[in-house]
Write an enzyme that holds these catalytic residues in place. Sequence first.
Site, PDB file in Angstrom:
ATOM      1  CD  GLU A 154      -2.881  -0.592   2.600  1.00 18.09           C
ATOM      2  OE1 GLU A 154      -2.701   0.473   3.241  1.00 18.09           O
ATOM      3  OE2 GLU A 154      -3.666  -1.471   2.958  1.00 18.09           O
TER       4      GLU A 154
ATOM      5  CD  GLU B 149      -6.716   5.994   7.270  1.00 12.16           C
ATOM      6  OE1 GLU B 149      -6.811   5.389   6.177  1.00 12.16           O
ATOM      7  OE2 GLU B 149      -5.764   5.840   8.053  1.00 12.16           O
TER       8      GLU B 149
ATOM      9  CE  LYS C 182      -9.458   2.060   6.077  1.00 11.84           C
ATOM     10  NZ  LYS C 182      -8.382   2.605   5.221  1.00 11.84           N
TER      11      LYS C 182
ATOM     12  CD  GLU D 245     -12.222   1.729   1.339  1.00 14.21           C
ATOM     13  OE1 GLU D 245     -12.722   0.600   1.434  1.00 14.21           O
ATOM     14  OE2 GLU D 245     -11.086   2.011   1.779  1.00 14.21           O
TER      15      GLU D 245
END
Length: 534
Positions: A272, A330, A324, A321
């Site tokens: 990632e 995030e 999240k 997202e």
Amino acid sequence: MAVFLATISCFNPFLVSLLLQLVLFLPNFHQTDAKIGVCNGQLGNNLPSNQEVVDLYKSNGIQIMRMYYPNQQALEALKGSNIELVLGIPNDDLQRLANDTAFASKWVHDNVMNYYPSVKFRTIAIGNEVNPNDGPLAQYVLSAMSNIYDAIAYAGLKDQIKVSTVTYAALISNSFPPSRGSFEGASRSFMEPIINFLRNTNNPLLVNIYPYFSYASNPQDLSLPYALFNSRGVVVQDGELSYRNVFDAMLDATYSAVEKAGGPNVEIVVSETGWPSAGGTAASVENAETYYKNLLNHVKGGTPKRPGRAIETYLYELFDENQKPGAESEKHFGLFLPNKQPKYVKRVFWCSGTIEKCVGTMDPIADSDDDSEDEEVVVLLSLLLYEYYNMYYNYCMVWDSLMDFVGCNVFIGVTIVIECSLYTVKSKGKRKKRDSFAANISNALSQFAENGKRRVDVLEKKLHGSLPGYSGVRGSASIGEMGLSPLAAGMAECQALLNTMKDLDEDLYYKILEKLHDDVLWRQIFMDMPEQRR
């Protein structure tokens, strides 16, 4: 062509040699491309269907997906797609997998064998960012890895499907400078047996690397250009190794730690990395675009510790997202909005391997059925402009004389014309050959840029006194006697003048040095000023 070669030979014979190599031997020129994947997180209530996600990967030339847990609908959608898959096993399953070999075998049967070979499994990632200092999960990771590996081996697929775990930079102690990186205490007890297992089974270690979080947590000590691959000079000198970006420093600290834990030959995969477009310190569309663009250009060439070795890298992530947990940032790492529109619209920031596979361009050619000339022109001009900018920034700006500078620009211009002519051949029967030529020229330009960066390193070493015969301080020897280049000579003169100005604080001193290093006109003005005005 003869006239052109004679002209540029007046500027620099090296340009003639390199151009001839490109023109005559280009079809044989190869450079290893980095494997680039994109993480497919699913923590949102507004995301497209699994089939739409797979179609988005295919339409944008994304060849590898990382998925965090088995999703049967997603696995069905991946059948026959030719997309490679890194499939995760969530932390909640670690204890049972470690203690029950039958369950591990059933997991492999249900989630791998039921779909293989229609789904191209690349890696099974057991656990994600398990912290041995936080809870009991660490004790189960190695046994779970071993049981899954045995089940994969029993199915006859241990050479086709890798087995690993995902860790992260927080487990590394003493990461500055990178050569001091190590696992200590509980992290060492946790990681050493895992690294030994990976070494013995010839599997990689997956590591999440986030310069963003390093910068956001410590903006006082880390500069934004250093985090975004935009530093113009060396920021960290670690013995003979020079670091210009946080990504390399973090990854090489991990390599150092893995070596000390007994895995000098264990490959590291960046499972990632990314930069948010909103929700936190320095989180913006502009910074995210800069990070991804520079990252994807950079990972082809390795790190200072492991140069010339492309880094398998996974971008985090496909979509924003909205569910999240954690900090607001995030929720904003997506390359695409949930409506499947690219977040970085009409910005060329990602080319994966060939000139036609670009995310963020307007109507990518790879999707075009009619081979529209207008589309080709729009995308081609964007790509060529981007390549020219990179080459100019990395190479032309460090030539020592005007004639070398002009020669550099002439070379790049002719190279781009050649690429353009090869790319715009309209015969579809020649498409593969055309793509191969275009990719080769693109790789050659990248190699040319690397040569330029090495030249910058040499000049900086001269400037700071790390090369034999040059102290970096103006002494009794003349510039000519030192044998310095014009850039180093001018900087030596300027630095000597600065050293006589006793009221300068350290921060201002280095800011002035940076300005003088980057601008030849300011160097001359500064040297010609009367002392009081200076």
